[in-house]
Structures are given as C-alpha cells and as structure tokens.
Design an enzyme around this catalytic site. Structure first.
Site, mmCIF file in Angstrom:
data_model
loop_
_atom_site.group_PDB
_atom_site.id
_atom_site.type_symbol
_atom_site.label_atom_id
_atom_site.label_comp_id
_atom_site.label_asym_id
_atom_site.label_seq_id
_atom_site.Cartn_x
_atom_site.Cartn_y
_atom_site.Cartn_z
ATOM 1 N N ASP A 57 52.322 40.266 45.098
ATOM 2 C CA ASP A 57 51.158 40.520 44.547
ATOM 3 C C ASP A 57 50.116 40.993 45.333
ATOM 4 O O ASP A 57 49.693 40.546 46.323
ATOM 5 C CB ASP A 57 50.851 39.012 43.775
ATOM 6 N N GLU A 79 47.774 50.055 41.740
ATOM 7 C CA GLU A 79 46.611 49.405 40.599
ATOM 8 C C GLU A 79 45.412 50.670 40.834
ATOM 9 O O GLU A 79 45.191 51.379 42.096
ATOM 10 C CB GLU A 79 45.977 48.297 41.447
ATOM 11 N N HIS A 87 45.894 41.492 35.239
ATOM 12 C CA HIS A 87 45.650 40.536 36.233
ATOM 13 C C HIS A 87 44.697 39.574 35.710
ATOM 14 O O HIS A 87 44.120 39.985 34.595
ATOM 15 C CB HIS A 87 45.158 41.274 37.558
ATOM 16 N N GLY A 88 44.531 38.571 36.386
ATOM 17 C CA GLY A 88 43.317 37.879 35.772
ATOM 18 C C GLY A 88 43.655 37.022 34.574
ATOM 19 O O GLY A 88 43.077 36.787 33.734
ATOM 20 N N GLY A 89 44.968 36.679 34.195
ATOM 21 C CA GLY A 89 45.521 36.193 32.902
ATOM 22 C C GLY A 89 45.087 34.781 32.579
ATOM 23 O O GLY A 89 45.358 34.160 31.468
ATOM 24 N N HIS A 137 39.997 37.691 38.438
ATOM 25 C CA HIS A 137 40.760 36.389 39.114
ATOM 26 C C HIS A 137 39.726 35.219 38.969
ATOM 27 O O HIS A 137 39.020 35.195 39.145
ATOM 28 C CB HIS A 137 41.525 36.759 40.601
HETATM 29 P P1 13P Z 1 44.229 34.209 37.623
HETATM 30 O O1 13P Z 1 43.272 33.734 38.835
HETATM 31 O O2 13P Z 1 43.449 34.783 36.251
HETATM 32 O O3 13P Z 1 45.264 33.378 37.309
HETATM 33 O O4 13P Z 1 44.869 35.708 37.973
HETATM 34 C C1 13P Z 1 46.080 35.781 38.627
HETATM 35 C C2 13P Z 1 46.318 37.252 39.128
HETATM 36 O O5 13P Z 1 45.994 38.101 38.510
HETATM 37 C C3 13P Z 1 47.235 37.420 40.345
HETATM 38 O O6 13P Z 1 47.254 38.537 40.630
#
Ligand code: 13P
Length: 288
Positions: free
Chosen positions: A84, A135, A207-209, A177
């Site tokens: 990641d 990205e 990302h940032g789910g 994130h």
């Molecule tokens: P979160 O911090 O929202 O869980 O995002 C995780 C992420 O995108 C890792 O690449």
C-alpha cells in the site's frame, strides 16, 4: 496460493461491486481478515504499508506469515498480498519478496517523473505476473483555508497513467486517510465520473474508505470504484473492543491477562467489521 489482484478487480468492476483492501498490522489482523473473507465467501486484498512492513520485520517475513496462515487456515477464497502506498524501491523490494500486487504511489513526484517511474515498476511487476496500482494526485484540494478535503486528481493525467497498462488506479476525489473532519465536503463524483471516462473503464481505487457514508460508497462503486482501502476502521474497532475488555476488568479475572484472551475481543471485532464491509461493498458471496 496468493493471487494477483488484477482478475478479482476486473470481475468486481464488471459485476459492479468492490473488493476491500484491508491493511494488516500483525498476525491477529491477518487471521481475522482471512477468516472474515472465508466466512463471507469474498475475495480479499491484504494491504501492507511500508511502515507496517518495518513493524512486521520486513516484507519477506510478511510473505512467509501470510502464506503460512493462509494455508494453515485452509483459505479457499482469492487472496492478494498488496503493498500500500509503495515507494519506487519499496515496490521493487515487495515484488522480489513475493507480494502478488503492489501500489507504486508516485503522486508526490511531478507528473513526468510519476509516469516514468510507474512505467518501470509496471514492466518489472508485469513480467512476474504481479498486479500494479498507481496513483495520480495533482490539484490540491483547498477551500477557505481547509486543506483536509483531500486531493482531486486531473482526469487527463489519470488517462495518461492508465494508458501505461496500470491494472487499477487510485485517484484523489476528496477522500482522505484517517478520520474525516466534520466539515468534509464529501467525494467529488463529478471528477470520479470524468476519471472513469478518461481511463476507459479501468477499475478505480478508493483510498480512505473508513468513515465514508454508505450512500457515497454505493455511488462510488456505481461510478467505477472496484477496490476500497480500509485501515482506520479496523484499528478503531480493535481498540474499542480491547478497551472494553480491560475496563470491565476481564484481564484481572482468572487468566484474562493471557494474550490469547486479551486480544480475542479485538480480533473478533475486526472479523465482524470486515464481514460487514464485504457485505456493504457487495463482494460477499462472489468467491463461491
Ligand atoms: P482509512 O484510513 O480511511 O482506513 O484509509 C486506508 C487507506 O486508504 C490505506 O491506503
């Protein structure tokens, strides 16, 4: 056997659902996420950040741990082991260590350098059957001095990076994130639609789910998001369950201090959260 993430994400894109990429931090995380995937009959991606790579004593340790846990647990659903937000060197190291998928995050370079480096990683990875996420960042998202809206990518640059043969693409659409601030503007669906158009139906990555409202997740999937990254959400449920166990004094009862007991509520909470998210993302039942 661990697999590349290419096929599972192409299927997700065609089937209008998303596969969760859940970050692992240790053995408990790995076990819980794999158990959840098997329970939900869902494909899954295990994400490893470079920091978590160091924490877990290096990429080779992680490859060995994940492979052995996978086989020991008799996991039959598709599992990809994915770097990641990898650096150029980190992506190469993971490919050599036996990861089945890598993200090369060149979004902080100027665009030409991002293209050149992405190209090199793509050649290195694809010759070994490993999938690659790249990205594109670009326009800084700032409004009224609020910088936490996240970056919004340029659809045109996304199209150019996609044309290199990237397997799936992370593009900023206002996602961030960690926890979202109360004044977060939400995902930029207009840009997401343009990015999907410019990339000719390439699976996109959100990302940032953690903490995105369900209706926005559903709309993002509709517009071409096929991989959703989740890290913070699992950390929060693990911490809350562990806190509850200790605050209830359970670590002081009998052998409640045994790490297998102390960490069990947190591990269970991770498994439950992952199963719930697989249902939400629509990947549950897709690996039957
Ligand atoms: P979160 O911090 O929202 O869980 O995002 C995780 C992420 O995108 C890792 O690449």
């Amino acid at each position: 056997m661990l697999v590349s993430a290419k096929e599972m994400l192409q299927k997700a894109h065609e089937g209008h659902y998303a596969v969760g990429a859940f970050n692992i931090n240790n053995l408990e995380w790995t076990k819980s996420i794999l158990a959840a995937a098997q329970e939900a009959k869902s494909p899954v991606i295990l994400g490893v950040s470079e920091g978590a790579g160091k924490y877990q004593c290096g990429y080779k340790t992680i490859v060995a741990m994940v492979k052995e846990i996978h086989d020991y647990m008799g996991i039959t659903v598709p599992v990809a082991l994915h770097l990641d937000h990898g650096s150029f060197d980190g992506a190469k190291a993971c490919i050599e260590a036996g990861f089945t998928s890598v993200m090369f995050d060149g979004s902080h370079y100027d665009f030409e350098e991002n293209v050149a480096k992405s190209k090199e990683i793509l050649e290195f990875a694809h010759s070994r059957g490993i999938s690659v996420e790249c990205e594109v960042g670009g326009i800084g998202g700032e409004e009224d001095g609020v910088t936490s809206m996240g970056e919004v990518a340029s659809p045109e640059e996304c199209g150019q990076i996609a044309a290199l043969g990237v397997d799936f693409l992370a593009a900023g659409i206002g996602n961030i994130h960690g926890k979202y601030p109360a004044n977060w503007a939400g995902l930029n669906f207009e840009v997401l639609g343009k990015i999907q158009e410019a990339t000719n139906g390439l699976p996109l990555v959100l990302h940032g789910g953690s903490g995105i409202p369900a209706d926005q997740i559903a709309k993002a999937i509709d517009l071409g998001v096929s991989k959703i990254n989740v890290n913070t959400e699992l950390q929060l449920v693990f911490a809350a369950a562990t806190r509850k166990y200790i605050e209830e004094g359970k670590d002081l009862q009998g052998k409640g201090y045994d790490p297998r007991k102390l960490l069990a509520p947190g591990a269970k909470a991770i498994q439950e959260k992952v199963v719930a998210m697989m249902n939400q993302f629509g990947s549950a039942g897709k690996a039957e």
